[in-house]
Design a protein around this motif. Structure first.
Motif, PDB file in Angstrom:
ATOM      1  N   THR A   1      -0.273 -56.852 -41.886  1.00 25.02           N
ATOM      2  CA  THR A   1       0.340 -57.073 -42.918  1.00 25.02           C
ATOM      3  C   THR A   1      -0.807 -57.823 -43.836  1.00 25.02           C
ATOM      4  O   THR A   1      -1.411 -56.980 -45.120  1.00 25.02           O
ATOM      5  CB  THR A   1       1.524 -56.973 -42.894  1.00 25.02           C
ATOM      6  N   LYS A   2      -0.889 -58.944 -43.225  1.00 25.58           N
ATOM      7  CA  LYS A   2      -1.732 -59.292 -44.618  1.00 25.58           C
ATOM      8  C   LYS A   2      -3.278 -58.899 -44.390  1.00 25.58           C
ATOM      9  O   LYS A   2      -4.097 -59.062 -45.495  1.00 25.58           O
ATOM     10  CB  LYS A   2      -1.994 -61.043 -43.990  1.00 25.58           C
ATOM     11  N   LEU A   3      -3.931 -58.750 -43.875  1.00 26.22           N
ATOM     12  CA  LEU A   3      -4.831 -58.181 -43.155  1.00 26.22           C
ATOM     13  C   LEU A   3      -5.047 -57.028 -44.780  1.00 26.22           C
ATOM     14  O   LEU A   3      -6.045 -56.453 -45.100  1.00 26.22           O
ATOM     15  CB  LEU A   3      -5.991 -57.548 -41.878  1.00 26.22           C
ATOM     16  N   LEU A   4      -3.908 -55.931 -44.599  1.00 28.25           N
ATOM     17  CA  LEU A   4      -4.220 -54.657 -45.454  1.00 28.25           C
ATOM     18  C   LEU A   4      -3.957 -54.983 -46.567  1.00 28.25           C
ATOM     19  O   LEU A   4      -3.938 -54.356 -47.944  1.00 28.25           O
ATOM     20  CB  LEU A   4      -2.648 -53.849 -44.638  1.00 28.25           C
ATOM     21  N   ASP A   5      -3.158 -56.112 -46.723  1.00 30.87           N
ATOM     22  CA  ASP A   5      -2.979 -56.366 -48.310  1.00 30.87           C
ATOM     23  C   ASP A   5      -3.649 -57.517 -48.835  1.00 30.87           C
ATOM     24  O   ASP A   5      -3.915 -56.633 -50.491  1.00 30.87           O
ATOM     25  CB  ASP A   5      -1.039 -57.812 -48.756  1.00 30.87           C
ATOM     26  N   ASN A   6      -4.125 -58.008 -48.627  1.00 30.86           N
ATOM     27  CA  ASN A   6      -5.460 -58.824 -48.717  1.00 30.86           C
ATOM     28  C   ASN A   6      -7.055 -57.287 -49.273  1.00 30.86           C
ATOM     29  O   ASN A   6      -7.594 -57.921 -49.168  1.00 30.86           O
ATOM     30  CB  ASN A   6      -5.665 -60.014 -48.103  1.00 30.86           C
ATOM     31  N   GLY A   7      -6.824 -56.891 -48.145  1.00 39.35           N
ATOM     32  CA  GLY A   7      -7.832 -55.223 -49.035  1.00 39.35           C
ATOM     33  C   GLY A   7      -9.544 -55.846 -47.245  1.00 39.35           C
ATOM     34  O   GLY A   7     -10.578 -55.309 -47.553  1.00 39.35           O
TER      35      GLY A   7
ATOM     36  N   TYR B   1      -4.955 -48.144 -46.335  1.00 33.32           N
ATOM     37  CA  TYR B   1      -4.329 -47.499 -44.905  1.00 33.32           C
ATOM     38  C   TYR B   1      -1.974 -47.633 -45.319  1.00 33.32           C
ATOM     39  O   TYR B   1      -2.395 -48.941 -44.885  1.00 33.32           O
ATOM     40  CB  TYR B   1      -4.940 -47.890 -44.009  1.00 33.32           C
ATOM     41  N   ASP B   2      -2.211 -46.831 -44.211  1.00 35.03           N
ATOM     42  CA  ASP B   2      -0.032 -47.705 -44.006  1.00 35.03           C
ATOM     43  C   ASP B   2       0.041 -47.931 -42.258  1.00 35.03           C
ATOM     44  O   ASP B   2      -0.083 -46.807 -41.468  1.00 35.03           O
ATOM     45  CB  ASP B   2       0.346 -46.104 -44.140  1.00 35.03           C
TER      46      ASP B   2
ATOM     47  N   ARG C   1       3.642 -58.228 -30.294  1.00 32.61           N
ATOM     48  CA  ARG C   1       4.155 -57.355 -30.958  1.00 32.61           C
ATOM     49  C   ARG C   1       3.872 -57.475 -32.825  1.00 32.61           C
ATOM     50  O   ARG C   1       3.775 -57.571 -33.612  1.00 32.61           O
ATOM     51  CB  ARG C   1       4.308 -56.051 -30.957  1.00 32.61           C
ATOM     52  N   GLU C   2       5.299 -58.475 -32.420  1.00 30.15           N
ATOM     53  CA  GLU C   2       5.882 -58.302 -34.411  1.00 30.15           C
ATOM     54  C   GLU C   2       5.118 -58.914 -34.807  1.00 30.15           C
ATOM     55  O   GLU C   2       4.193 -59.443 -36.166  1.00 30.15           O
ATOM     56  CB  GLU C   2       7.388 -59.218 -33.808  1.00 30.15           C
ATOM     57  N   TYR C   3       4.273 -60.816 -34.102  1.00 24.23           N
ATOM     58  CA  TYR C   3       3.454 -61.247 -34.784  1.00 24.23           C
ATOM     59  C   TYR C   3       1.827 -61.215 -34.461  1.00 24.23           C
ATOM     60  O   TYR C   3       1.496 -61.149 -36.253  1.00 24.23           O
ATOM     61  CB  TYR C   3       2.561 -62.641 -33.938  1.00 24.23           C
TER      62      TYR C   3
END
Length: 753
Positions: free
Chosen positions: A284-290, A301-302, A276-278
């Motif tokens: 987070t990367k997928l959200l940050d890079n769009g 999304y948060d 889950r942590e990995y």
């Protein structure tokens, strides 16, 4: 004017004044409510707010078999719909909180006036309906005049009743309430206290949960079971009074003790904590890079607020079996380790390089905090040598003790670490992921983050290159030293130092003979071998030197399992997949993973390698023979390879079956902390048992449908596997010219077995 005439006039005046007051009061209240609704006394929720009430909804990680195995949250809350609720929880809520729920339109005036009377005589009662309580929870209670605040709640409650059905209001209410134990909402509470879902709650379970709402801390069934039991029975009595529970079932339910299946959720605990942590980092990367689509308004999304549904490939049953296998084997192995060093009358840390402990100290949060406070190095060293109260990990559970931070660093460095990953070779779906011993105390994930030397588990890449280039598994090779003149006369030895005899390639692989591998390395050349490893999914840097055949390269367990899956998948490499898709809270797909596959080797070569690797567990001298022994008693086809690195720093085991491929790494954080015995420190003792214990549980679970059959034989197989009829000799193979040896000639020191 007579008295009677005066009285009549006074009466008319009084009546007139009375109605003026009443009508004026009603007009005033109406005007006040209208003003509140228009927002003149502060912002009110808009229609859009009512349609989409904001709440911190946890994002759920859902396993391949449909179980929620974890959440990412600010408040650990998951939403359910009304049709996902047991009638028991609905009945318990209404009977306890709002008996006339279906009769009013958000405000129960008769109840309000009754409660006012009770409060006047000293009996405090709550007058809010379920809808009013929901209004307060969804949109907050502002710090203004209490009368105005109450009016706002009334207005919001009426709006809620107009925009939602009674069933939707009940579901929204149960989704928002706090049950304590970090459980927000009925779905999380059901999972936390009873390890079940809201639709399966029994009468007594539902009554207990509704009872908790009166005071989550005061009526906690974990901390105060007697209070919780009394409150539960009060709720049951209310259900009987409300005629949703008959007298017979009332007595049955009240007679039952509280029976919890307590599973408190935190980021440090629960099933698949390392995974889950990995996964959180990757999301987070997928959200940050769009890569994951944004919301309709363009905002991202948060992960912690927007209630995303994250569908993984992990199988909750296999994950549990993998974690159980690690928990069963590691304490035993640690005991062997401790006894081993006790017999040597030495400290396991005695071989640590100078400065290792100081480096470890500098990596701690405590050190960084002290540095931020402006502490000098001398002051920090003094802090690290000063005993403090702390809770530490042990194989038997947490221990409260007093220890200096420096001693705690030394304490943890003595622990053996282990990691395991299993995947379906045909789909690439990762089924189990155990990154370490205990995520709360050992954060580093050894599946995808920890690259270590792989030892003899690299040898199958050498043999794959050989088979794919015309060598036969039946070809006999002398077990004699091989000299690499172009590499500073590099000439490794077998692990046992013995030479002599002739071995078929299959026998050499089964017994993990270094000299047989080096013969092939001499024939093929390091560049070809490195190319095959890369084609099969290894992305780590592999220097083209002969020693790569003995596993000196640092590779992650994640990549090794993916590479070995090529053997069971007819030569097709599939990148291990652990994330399938992400949906928003309404079920709209906002991200979908795409598989990455390629034909790495021929189907024939893959099948022959499965045949050769089965020798590890069947041929005399095979390093995995203990799988067939009295302890594990495996009798199905298993292709496998053990691995042990230089000085027994790392133990590996790779197990391949037609439907499931798994890998295990075991060792200490520092490579110099190790067994000094090949018998104890080899992969067969350190890592193999974890795989065996895992597979015993997997095979015993019929719901998993893991085949015990053989590997599928290609219809066009042309390589002879029956060595009794094989006729042939060494095959010369063209290979690239060797590169010169490294200038510092350190290759000799990188030997692995």
């Amino acid at each position: 004017m007579t008295k009677s005439q005066l009285s009549k006039e006074d009466l008319r005046r009084y009546i007139k004044n009375f109605w003026l007051v009443v009508i004026g009061g009603i007009a005033f209240v109406s005007l006040l409510i209208l003003s509140i609704a228009l927002g003149l006394f502060g912002k009110m929720p808009s229609f859009r707010d009512l349609e989409n009430p904001k709440s911190n909804i946890a994002s759920e990680v859902i396993s391949g078999d449909g179980k929620t195995i974890g959440t990412y949250y600010l408040e650990n809350r998951s939403f359910v719909k009304y049709n996902e609720l047991s009638p028991n929880i609905v009945n318990a809520l209404i009977a306890t909180e709002d008996e006339r729920f279906y009769e009013h339109s958000g405000i129960d005036f008769s109840r309000t006036f009754t409660i006012v009377f009770y409060n006047l005589i000293g009996k405090r009662q709550g007058a809010s309906t379920i809808t009013q309580q929901l209004a307060k929870k969804l949109f907050g209670r502002q710090k203004t005049n209490i009368f105005i605040t109450k009016m706002k709640e009334w207005v919001t409650a009426v709006k809620l009743e107009r925009n939602y059905t009674k069933q939707e209001i009940l579901a929204m209410y149960l989704n928002t309430v706090d049950f304590g134990s970090n459980a927000y909402g009925i779905k999380t509470a059901s999972r936390t206290f009873f390890n079940t879902t809201p639709d399966k709650l029994t009468v007594e379970q539902a009554a207990l949960l509704i009872g908790i709402l009166k005071g989550p801390s005061y009526y906690s069934p974990v901390r105060y079971p007697e209070r919780a039991l009394s409150r539960r029975n009060t709720v049951l009595q209310q259900m009987y009074k409300d005629e949703v529970l008959d007298s017979k079932n009332l007595e049955i339910a009240k007679a039952k003790p509280i029976k919890l299946d307590y599973n408190p959720e935190s980021h440090n605990e629960g099933l698949g904590a390392y995974f889950r942590e990995y996964l959180r980092g990757e999301l987070t990367k997928l959200l940050d890079n769009g890569t994951i689509k944004s919301k309709a308004d363009g905002t991202p999304y948060d992960l912690y607020r927007d209630g995303l549904k994250i569908y993984s490939t992990i199988d909750s049953r296999m994950q549990e079996y993998a974690e159980q296998a690690e928990r069963e084997h590691l304490p035993y192995l640690q005991s062997q380790f401790n006894q081993h060093w006790k017999g040597m009358r030495r400290d396991p840390l005695s071989d640590l390089s100078p400065g290792t402990l100081e480096q470890a100290m500098r990596r701690t949060d405590r050190y960084r905090e002290l540095k931020d406070l402006g502490k000098s190095d001398d002051e920090i060293n003094k802090e690290f040598k000063t005993p403090v109260k702390m809770t530490i990990f042990s194989w038997k559970g947490e221990i409260d003790t007093t220890m200096s931070p420096l001693d705690s660093i030394k304490y943890y460095k003595r622990f053996l670490r282990s990691a395991m990953m299993a995947m379906d070779p045909h789909t690439g779906y990762v089924k189990a992921w155990v990154g370490g011993d205990d995520f709360k105390y050992f954060k580093y994930d050894q599946v995808a983050q920890g690259a270590r030397q792989v030892g003899s588990t690299f040898k199958p890449f050498v043999y794959t290159a050989a088979i794919d280039n015309g060598f036969s598994p039946c070809m006999k090779v002398p077990n004699e030293p091989v000299v690499f003149e172009d590499f500073d006369n590099y000439s490794p030895k077998n692990a046992d130092g013995k030479t002599g005899g002739m071995y078929t390639l299959r026998e050499g692989l089964a017994q993990s003979k270094n000299l047989i591998t080096m013969y092939l390395m001499k024939q093929l050349g390091p560049k070809i071998v490195a190319k095959y490893a890369h084609d099969m999914g290894i992305t780590a840097n592999i220097d083209p030197y002969p020693s790569i055949g003995l596993g000196v390269a640092d590779v992650t367990l994640y990549e090794m399992v993916g590479a070995y899956s090529t053997f069971a998948n007819k030569g097709i490499w599939t990148k291990p997949i652990y994330l399938l898709r992400v949906e928003d809270k309404n079920g709209n797909i906002i991200y979908e993973n795409k598989p990455e596959i390629k034909q790495a080797i021929s189907a024939q070569t893959a099948y022959v390698m499965c045949y050769m690797l089965q020798g590890t567990t069947t041929l005399p001298g095979g390093t995995g023979l203990r799988l067939r022994g009295s302890k594990y008693k495996f009798d199905m086809p298993i292709a496998a390879k053990t691995g042990t690195t230089q000085n027994q720093s790392d133990g590996w085991f790779m197990g391949v079956t037609p439907d499931l491929v798994g890998g295990v790494w075991t060792g200490c954080e520092d490579r110099s902390v190790r067994f000094h015995s090949l018998n104890l420190g080899g992969g067969a003792n350190m890592a193999l048992p974890v795989w065996a214990l895992f597979m015993k549980r997997v095979y015993a679970d019929p719901t998993l449908k893991i085949s015990k059959g053989n590997f599928e034989k290609p219809a066009d197989l042309t390589i002879e596997l029956d060595c009794s009829v094989y006729v042939g000799d060494s095959t010369d193979v063209d290979h690239d010219e060797h590169e010169p040896p490294p200038s510092d000639s350190k290759d000799k020191d990188r030997l692995g077995f």
